[in-house]
Design an enzyme around this catalytic site. Structure first.
Site, PDB file in Angstrom:
ATOM      1  N   THR A 192      31.755 -13.879 -28.279  1.00  0.00           N
ATOM      2  CA  THR A 192      30.464 -14.265 -27.696  1.00  0.00           C
ATOM      3  C   THR A 192      29.583 -13.070 -27.344  1.00  0.00           C
ATOM      4  O   THR A 192      28.385 -13.047 -27.655  1.00  0.00           O
ATOM      5  CB  THR A 192      30.699 -15.124 -26.441  1.00  0.00           C
ATOM      6  N   VAL A 193      30.161 -12.066 -26.697  1.00  0.00           N
ATOM      7  CA  VAL A 193      29.375 -10.896 -26.296  1.00  0.00           C
ATOM      8  C   VAL A 193      28.755 -10.236 -27.519  1.00  0.00           C
ATOM      9  O   VAL A 193      27.574  -9.870 -27.529  1.00  0.00           O
ATOM     10  CB  VAL A 193      30.251  -9.891 -25.517  1.00  0.00           C
TER      11      VAL A 193
ATOM     12  N   PRO B  66      -0.140  -4.253   6.570  1.00  0.00           N
ATOM     13  CA  PRO B  66       0.470  -3.187   7.372  1.00  0.00           C
ATOM     14  C   PRO B  66       1.482  -2.321   6.650  1.00  0.00           C
ATOM     15  O   PRO B  66       1.984  -1.364   7.229  1.00  0.00           O
ATOM     16  CB  PRO B  66       1.135  -3.964   8.520  1.00  0.00           C
TER      17      PRO B  66
ATOM     18  N   ASP C 262      -6.251   5.382   1.916  1.00  0.00           N
ATOM     19  CA  ASP C 262      -6.035   6.150   3.132  1.00  0.00           C
ATOM     20  C   ASP C 262      -4.554   6.419   3.348  1.00  0.00           C
ATOM     21  O   ASP C 262      -3.700   6.039   2.541  1.00  0.00           O
ATOM     22  CB  ASP C 262      -6.667   5.451   4.344  1.00  0.00           C
TER      23      ASP C 262
ATOM     24  N   LYS D  42      -7.368   9.455   6.760  1.00  0.00           N
ATOM     25  CA  LYS D  42      -7.862   9.902   8.056  1.00  0.00           C
ATOM     26  C   LYS D  42      -6.761   9.688   9.089  1.00  0.00           C
ATOM     27  O   LYS D  42      -6.230   8.586   9.232  1.00  0.00           O
ATOM     28  CB  LYS D  42      -9.102   9.126   8.474  1.00  0.00           C
TER      29      LYS D  42
ATOM     30  N   GLY E 168      -5.477   0.152   4.894  1.00  0.00           N
ATOM     31  CA  GLY E 168      -4.346  -0.459   5.583  1.00  0.00           C
ATOM     32  C   GLY E 168      -4.812  -1.575   6.495  1.00  0.00           C
ATOM     33  O   GLY E 168      -5.915  -1.531   7.059  1.00  0.00           O
ATOM     34  N   GLY E 169      -3.986  -2.609   6.656  1.00  0.00           N
ATOM     35  CA  GLY E 169      -4.346  -3.725   7.530  1.00  0.00           C
ATOM     36  C   GLY E 169      -5.459  -4.558   6.954  1.00  0.00           C
ATOM     37  O   GLY E 169      -5.472  -4.900   5.770  1.00  0.00           O
TER      38      GLY E 169
ATOM     39  N   ALA F 182      -2.471  -5.225  11.372  1.00  0.00           N
ATOM     40  CA  ALA F 182      -1.218  -4.631  11.842  1.00  0.00           C
ATOM     41  C   ALA F 182      -0.608  -5.382  13.012  1.00  0.00           C
ATOM     42  O   ALA F 182       0.616  -5.515  13.113  1.00  0.00           O
ATOM     43  CB  ALA F 182      -1.461  -3.170  12.224  1.00  0.00           C
TER      44      ALA F 182
ATOM     45  N   MET G  52      -3.742   2.312  17.265  1.00  0.00           N
ATOM     46  CA  MET G  52      -3.992   3.758  17.379  1.00  0.00           C
ATOM     47  C   MET G  52      -3.866   4.250  18.816  1.00  0.00           C
ATOM     48  O   MET G  52      -4.674   5.039  19.302  1.00  0.00           O
ATOM     49  CB  MET G  52      -5.380   4.093  16.807  1.00  0.00           C
TER      50      MET G  52
ATOM     51  N   GLY H  24       5.507  -0.462  11.079  1.00  0.00           N
ATOM     52  CA  GLY H  24       5.779  -1.904  11.038  1.00  0.00           C
ATOM     53  C   GLY H  24       5.754  -2.492   9.648  1.00  0.00           C
ATOM     54  O   GLY H  24       4.926  -2.123   8.814  1.00  0.00           O
TER      55      GLY H  24
END
Length: 478
Positions: free
Chosen positions: A22-23, A228, A251, A273, A304-305, A335, A386, A415
Site C-alpha cells: 500500500t505505501v 493585540p 509599528d 514608535k 497594533g490593536g 488591547a 501605555m 498579551g
C-alpha cells in the site's frame, strides 16, 4: 521553517519506487499524477499495486533495484518497509546524488511528501515536517471543503488571457491590479456562476478600458487594526487587504506572525514608535502615506490593536481626507479586550463591574493628565494603555483620591502572544511586583475587582495560550 517548499517538475522523468504494497502504491499514484514515468521494483507485488501496472507510464520489474537503476532516476522512493533494503537504497542514492525518500524514516528523507489539495492547475501542499501528520490531514480536509473544484477551471480560464494582458499592460503594477480585479470582480463572479461567455466579454471590456486610460492611477490607504498580537485575531477583511497592499507601514507592536501574512513582494517600511523614542513622528507618517498613495500605491497602515483606540488613526484619516485620498478602515481587537480575555479577566461582570473605562497614561508630550474623579468611581474596571513606565504615578493618583489600596490589579505583558506574562497584586503592592518580574512591555494594566476572577478562569486559558494550534477556538471556548 525546516524545509523549503518547492514544486518539482518530474513530467516525463523516471521515478523509482522500491516496494509493492500500500505505501508503495501511494507513491506510484502521486508520481503518476505529476506525469512521471514510474519504475516499480518488487518480486512479489500486492494486488493493490498490480492494479497500477496497466498504466502506460508504469514499468514493473519483478526484482530488487540496483545502483544502476537508482542512477538513472530523478527521485527514488523507498517503500519496502524492510530496514536492510531501505538502507541499501539510501546508500546508493547518496553515491549517485539522487533525491531519496524512505517511508517513515525521517533520517533517510531528502524531501517530504505533503498532503495535497489538487485543483489543477492550482495545487495546495500541506506539510507538518513529519511532526504531526494528523494535523496536516485535518487541514487538508478543511481546505478541500472550502476551495471548490471550479477554482481550478477559473485559473485555466483566466490564464488564457495572460499574454493579451501582458501586451496591453506593460507596467507590472497595472497588470497585477488588473488580475486582482478580474478574478475578484464581476468577471470572476460571472465565471463562477457558470456564465463563461459573459465573463469573457467583461474581461475584454475591462482590459480595453485599462489599456486606453490616460489618467494616472490614484492609490488608496488601508488603515488596518492588527489586534493585540495573536495572528488568529485578525479579521477576514484585514487579511484580504494585507494581501493586496503594495507598501506596508507597520509599528513596533506588529510581530512577525502578523507581518508574514502580508503579500510577499510588498515593500515594508518600519515606522515604529515607542515612548520617548519615535522612529518617525506622526506628522511624517501621515505625510508618507499621502505621498505613497499619490504615487498610485495601495498603502497598508498596519497598527497594533484598533486604529481608533489610542492608535492615532483619527489623525491619519484626517490627513488622507484633506488630500482627497480614499481610505478603508478595518477595526481590530483592542488591547484591553484581547489582553483581558487571554489573561482570564473579563472587563465587565454583573457582580463586579458594570462599566469599563479605557484610558491612556500618555498624552501630548508624554504628560499624564487624567480625570481622577471618573477613574475613582466604584463598580467599574479601569484599563490603562501605555502605563507601565508611569505605574508609580498611577498608583499614587489612585491613593490620593482615596481608592482602597487593596484593589486588585493585573499587568499583562505581551498579551495574547505565546510569551504573555501576567503579574497580579493590589494597588499597594503592584509596583514592587512588576519591578521584581522585570516587565518591559508592551503591557496593559487592568484595575478592578474583576481581576480576582482570573483565579477561576485562568487555568484553561493559560493552557490554550501555549498551544497555538488551538488558538482558533479560543473565542468560542471563552
Amino acid at each position: 521553517m525546516d524545509n523549503l517548499p518547492i514544486f518539482f517538475g518530474i513530467k516525463g522523468k523516471t521515478v523509482l519506487v522500491d516496494g509493492g504494497e500500500t505505501v508503495a502504491a501511494r507513491r506510484v499514484e502521486r508520481a503518476l499524477s505529476a506525469g512521471a514515468h514510474v519504475e516499480v521494483f518488487e518480486p512479489d507485488p500486492h494486488p493493490e499495486m498490480q492494479l497500477l501496472f496497466d498504466h502506460e507510464n508504469v514499468t514493473h520489474h519483478a526484482r530488487l533495484p540496483t545502483q544502476a537503476d537508482v542512477a538513472r532516476s530523478i527521485i527514488v522512493y523507498g517503500a519496502s518497509e524492510l530496514e536492510e533494503r531501505d538502507q541499501r537504497l539510501w546508500d546508493w542514492s547518496r553515491a549517485e546524488k539522487v533525491l531519496c525518500n524512505v517511508a517513515d524514516v525521517p533520517a533517510m528523507c531528502d524531501f517530504i511528501t505533503p498532503s495535497v489539495v489538487d485543483r489543477a492547475p492550482i495545487v495546495v501542499a500541506i506539510s507538518t515536517g513529519g511532526a504531526a501528520p494528523v494535523i496536516g490531514r485535518i487541514l487538508r480536509a478543511r481546505i478541500e471543503s472550502s476551495v471548490p473544484a471550479i477554482f481550478g477551471r477559473l485559473a485555466r480560464f483566466t490564464g488564457s488571457f495572460r499574454q493579451k494582458i501582458a501586451d496591453a499592460l506593460p507596467d507590472g503594477r497595472d497588470r497585477r491590479r488588473f488580475w486582482e480585479t478580474m478574478i475578484e470582480g464581476p468577471a470572476g463572479d460571472f465565471y463562477l456562476a457558470g456564465d463563461e461567455d459573459r465573463a469573457r466579454v467583461q474581461i475584454e471590456s475591462d482590459l480595453d478600458e485599462a489599456a486606453n486610460s490616460d489618467a494616472p492611477a490614484m492609490g488608496e490607504v488601508y488603515l488596518v487594526g492588527a489586534g493585540p498580537g495573536d495572528p488568529d485575531l485578525l479579521t477576514f477583511r484585514a487579511l484580504r487587504l494585507m494581501q493586496r497592499a503594495d507598501v506596508v507601514l507597520y509599528d513596533r507592536l506588529i510581530g512577525d506572525g502578523i507581518l508574514n501574512l502580508v503579500r510577499r513582494d510588498a515593500e515594508r517600511i518600519y515606522v515604529g514608535k515607542a515612548p520617548s523614542n519615535h522612529t518617525m513622528e506622526q506628522e511624517d507618517i501621515s505625510a508618507l502615506m499621502v505621498r505613497l498613495a499619490k504615487e498610485g500605491n495601495r498603502v497598508l497602515r498596519l497598527k497594533g490593536g484598533d486604529p481608533f483606540v489610542f492608535g492615532r488613526g483619527g489623525e491619519e484619516i484626517a490627513a488622507l481626507a484633506e488630500n482627497g485620498i480614499r481610505c478603508q478602515v478595518v477595526p481590530g481587537i483592542t488591547a484591553a479586550v484581547g489582553c483581558g480575555a487571554y489573561a482570564g479577566i473579563p472587563l465587565t461582570h454583573r457582580d463586579h463591574a458594570q462599566s469599563c473605562v479605557l484610558i491612556t497614561a500618555h498624552g501630548r508630550g508624554g504628560v499624564l493628565g487624567l480625570d481622577w474623579d471618573v477613574l475613582s468611581r466604584p463598580s467599574q474596571t479601569v484599563a490603562i494603555y501605555m502605563g507601565l513606565s508611569s505605574l508609580d504615578a498611577l498608583v499614587e493618583g489612585f491613593e490620593d483620591r482615596g481608592v482602597d489600596m487593596a484593589t486588585p490589579v493585573a499587568v499583562v505583558e505581551n498579551g495574547t502572544r505565546p510569551e504573555q506574562r501576567v503579574v497580579t497584586g493590589t494597588l499597594g503592592e503592584i509596583d514592587d511586583a512588576v519591578e521584581e518580574a522585570e516587565l518591559k512591555g508592551p503591557a496593559m494594566i487592568i484595575v478592578g475587582s474583576v481581576v480576582t476572577l482570573r483565579d477561576t478562569l485562568n487555568p484553561s486559558l493559560e493552557d490554550r495560550l501555549h498551544d497555538m494550534s488551538l488558538a482558533s477556538t479560543r473565542a468560542l471556548d471563552i
